[in-house]
Motif scaffolding. Sequence first.
Motif, mmCIF file in Angstrom:
data_model
loop_
_atom_site.group_PDB
_atom_site.id
_atom_site.type_symbol
_atom_site.label_atom_id
_atom_site.label_comp_id
_atom_site.label_asym_id
_atom_site.label_seq_id
_atom_site.Cartn_x
_atom_site.Cartn_y
_atom_site.Cartn_z
ATOM 1 N N ARG A 101 6.216 8.030 10.166
ATOM 2 C CA ARG A 101 4.616 7.475 10.265
ATOM 3 C C ARG A 101 4.414 6.965 8.745
ATOM 4 O O ARG A 101 3.743 6.066 8.845
ATOM 5 C CB ARG A 101 3.842 8.642 10.458
ATOM 6 C CG ARG A 101 2.376 8.389 10.590
ATOM 7 C CD ARG A 101 1.679 9.759 11.067
ATOM 8 N NE ARG A 101 0.131 9.025 11.165
ATOM 9 C CZ ARG A 101 -0.404 8.784 12.312
ATOM 10 N NH1 ARG A 101 0.296 9.005 13.322
ATOM 11 N NH2 ARG A 101 -1.626 8.547 12.634
ATOM 12 N N ASP A 102 4.783 7.454 7.666
ATOM 13 C CA ASP A 102 4.232 6.902 6.521
ATOM 14 C C ASP A 102 4.946 5.659 6.205
ATOM 15 O O ASP A 102 4.159 4.895 5.264
ATOM 16 C CB ASP A 102 4.848 7.810 5.303
ATOM 17 C CG ASP A 102 6.467 8.005 5.236
ATOM 18 O OD1 ASP A 102 6.825 7.847 6.295
ATOM 19 O OD2 ASP A 102 6.928 8.081 4.019
ATOM 20 N N ARG A 103 5.654 4.909 7.046
ATOM 21 C CA ARG A 103 6.085 3.652 6.753
ATOM 22 C C ARG A 103 5.956 2.867 7.974
ATOM 23 O O ARG A 103 6.342 1.544 7.925
ATOM 24 C CB ARG A 103 7.782 3.678 6.636
ATOM 25 C CG ARG A 103 8.327 4.301 5.514
ATOM 26 C CD ARG A 103 9.702 4.156 5.195
ATOM 27 N NE ARG A 103 10.219 2.874 4.941
ATOM 28 C CZ ARG A 103 11.316 2.256 5.479
ATOM 29 N NH1 ARG A 103 12.508 3.255 5.907
ATOM 30 N NH2 ARG A 103 11.684 0.910 5.186
#
Length: 469
Positions: A338-340
């Motif tokens: 998710r963070d990327r």
Amino acid sequence: MRQEEYAGLTATQLAALVAKGEVTPVEVTCAALERTALLDGDLRAFCTLDAQGARAAARAATAATAGGPLYGVPFAVKDLIATAGLRTAFGSPAYADFVPDQDDVAVERLRGAGGILLGKTNTSEFGYSATGLNPLFPPTRNPWQPDLSPGGSSAGSAAAVAAGLTPIALGSDGGGSVRLPAAFCGLVGFKPSMGRVPAYPGCRDERHPGVSSWETLEHIGPLTRTVQDAALAMSVLAGPDPRDRHSIPGGDVDWPAAAEPGSLRGLRIGYSPTLGYLRVDPGVRAVVDAAVARLERDLGCTVEQADPGWSDPAEGFWACVAADTDLRGLRRLAAAHRDRMSDYVLDLLDTPWTAEQLTDGQSTRRAVANRAARYLSDHDVLVTPTCPVAAHPLDRGGPQGLTPGQWLGFLWPANLAGLPAISVPAGRLADGRWVGLQIVGRHLADATVMRLAAAFEQLPRSSGSPASM
């Protein structure tokens, strides 16, 4: 062959030179790779260049001394389309090192026709945005004005063709992703009727969430500099395959003949400059109005300004996208990456879709398809601007102040209805940005769309050279 000479030749011309023995596939491929090395460090059209594989294929083709319609002609493939043994990342960190075990049908056919694969071109993550931006690779620049977007999601394919790195590139078009970058880069972008070009494993392989999306909306088509080259590509790409349940029998279109301009006197054109609900930039409107006037004055077509009558399908379109998406599988991937991942992918996944929204999307699709059929019973084609605005700055996620539906609204109806559609260069604004003219035909009337595009292309227009050339 010098790289400058190579860049000025169409696929049709290159194929003829190779067939006559005036140049070898190795010489053509070396020129393509030389030009790519010269320009692509700044352009960033390719996300995975396969120079070694291209040279090997060119040597094998040269040794064979004969081949198919694309014998010795380089081509590039959008990174949403599978290539056996060559990384296909789909613009996503979730698949950063993924290497498919088979070619997509379209790639298999281009290789089988003698084409030389140069590599994979940049795209939006899973194709869920028209910007061409993704979190994995640097952004692709517009070759004509490098501070502008080339459009998406087939951003790299359009940039590669416009800059003369390759004469043919495959794109995929689930909501305008071939036609939009064609408009922004001054190219021909053809989306054939649904099923003309089979798609497999792309959109069909249930093993790969995110990849197995857009099944009922996606069309694979070529980006080229001429209608004749688009027809050449389609002569190889079109035809059924049992792995794609949407694919249709071929043989009803003589593609080379469709690209030969002939008399179109009396062809009934319905011109809708806004579809009844879109706001169009005045400069874009003026360019398209002038192009349509030439269809009537110079080609003898009959033009009636009339809207097709469907309501803005934006909400229903995204519901159809969601219904085509493996939400469970892609949400599982997003939990790990998710963070990327891109905000536009996460926004769709975070939406709490209801059954009613998804079925409303299908009702929207039916309404657009039915109204389009009625409209095209009174008109041979529908003509519109390809996009209501010209290319926006590269560092923006779209034109300032516009929602996706407001700047992509001319594109989605042809996907919802499965209709053939093409974007051809209509002209340029005073600041040099390209404007596209979209021609939409009846289902399976691909030849009519291509004939009108070819005839319009033959009318004199201004030209120039990309800024990076």
